[in-house]
Scaffold this motif. Structure first.
Motif, PDB file in Angstrom:
ATOM      1  N   GLU A  95      59.096  31.703  35.230  1.00 49.30           N
ATOM      2  CA  GLU A  95      59.313  30.873  36.421  1.00 49.30           C
ATOM      3  C   GLU A  95      60.721  30.294  36.454  1.00 49.30           C
ATOM      4  O   GLU A  95      61.284  30.102  37.530  1.00 49.30           O
ATOM      5  CB  GLU A  95      58.267  29.758  36.507  1.00 49.30           C
ATOM      6  N   GLU A  96      61.294  30.025  35.281  1.00 47.29           N
ATOM      7  CA  GLU A  96      62.671  29.523  35.239  1.00 47.29           C
ATOM      8  C   GLU A  96      63.668  30.608  35.638  1.00 47.29           C
ATOM      9  O   GLU A  96      64.674  30.333  36.274  1.00 47.29           O
ATOM     10  CB  GLU A  96      63.013  28.997  33.842  1.00 47.29           C
ATOM     11  N   ASN A 100      62.703  31.366  42.887  1.00 48.25           N
ATOM     12  CA  ASN A 100      61.622  30.865  43.742  1.00 48.25           C
ATOM     13  C   ASN A 100      61.991  29.476  44.246  1.00 48.25           C
ATOM     14  O   ASN A 100      62.666  28.721  43.540  1.00 48.25           O
ATOM     15  CB  ASN A 100      60.317  30.730  42.953  1.00 48.25           C
ATOM     16  N   ASP A 104      56.877  27.272  45.731  1.00 46.34           N
ATOM     17  CA  ASP A 104      56.366  28.494  45.098  1.00 46.34           C
ATOM     18  C   ASP A 104      56.292  28.344  43.586  1.00 46.34           C
ATOM     19  O   ASP A 104      55.314  28.738  42.953  1.00 46.34           O
ATOM     20  CB  ASP A 104      57.263  29.695  45.426  1.00 46.34           C
ATOM     21  N   LYS A 105      57.338  27.802  43.012  1.00 45.54           N
ATOM     22  CA  LYS A 105      57.394  27.626  41.558  1.00 45.54           C
ATOM     23  C   LYS A 105      56.288  26.685  41.090  1.00 45.54           C
ATOM     24  O   LYS A 105      55.609  26.960  40.094  1.00 45.54           O
ATOM     25  CB  LYS A 105      58.767  27.083  41.151  1.00 45.54           C
ATOM     26  N   ASP A 108      52.984  28.508  41.215  1.00 44.57           N
ATOM     27  CA  ASP A 108      52.848  29.462  40.117  1.00 44.57           C
ATOM     28  C   ASP A 108      52.568  28.762  38.794  1.00 44.57           C
ATOM     29  O   ASP A 108      51.681  29.176  38.035  1.00 44.57           O
ATOM     30  CB  ASP A 108      54.113  30.318  39.999  1.00 44.57           C
TER      31      ASP A 108
END
Length: 161
Positions: A95-96, A100, A104-105, A108
């Motif tokens: 994710e990093e 996004n 969104d991040k 997730d």
């Protein structure tokens, strides 16, 4: 995204961090890659390409990915905390590194956490049993449209429209 393309996009610091994580736990690399491949295969079969959007199939994919990473690593180390911690490390890093927006991040990360929690409570389940649990969770998933709504969705998968 292709692995090579992802690596070329990384800054030196990001590449170093990824390398350091993988060097510290080399026995977890293959199970993580297998979990990733299996997740994509299952989601492609169930949802076609819809799991790459922001709806319920995406929530399913993120939770499943964390379950399968945890499950595969657990087969090696027999330690629930270490397995879940590894899944968190890898998926948080993803994710990093993935471009996004914040909503969104956050979605997730939330669904990743839900997958790890499902694994923690049911670590001896088979993949079909996990799929059944996730199917139920997807049906109960909550739509969110802003960051405040995540606070009321602690025990549910979440998705965006």
């Amino acid at each position: 995204m292709q692995v090579g393309a992802l690596i070329r996009r990384l800054s030196f610091k990001e590449f170093f961090n990824l390398s350091w994580i993988l060097i510290k736990k080399p026995l977890y690399i293959w199970p993580t890659l297998q979990a990733t491949k299996q997740t994509i295969t299952i989601c492609d079969q169930l949802y076609h390409k819809e799991h790459h959007l922001t709806g319920k199939p995406n929530a399913f994919r993120h939770a499943l990915w964390n379950i399968l990473i945890s499950k595969n690593v657990f087969k090696i180390n027999k330690n629930i905390v270490t397995s879940i911690t590894w899944a968190k490390t890898i998926t948080d890093l993803h994710e990093e590194l993935a471009p996004n927006d914040l909503l969104d991040k956050t979605m997730d990360l939330h669904n990743n956490k839900m997958g790890r929690e499902i694994f923690r409570k049911n670590r001896n389940y088979t993949i079909p049993e996990f799929l059944e649990i996730l199917d139920k969770n997807v049906k109960e998933a909550k739509e969110v449209s802003n960051l405040q709504e995540f606070k009321t969705s602690n025990n549910n998968l979440v998705y965006l429209v």
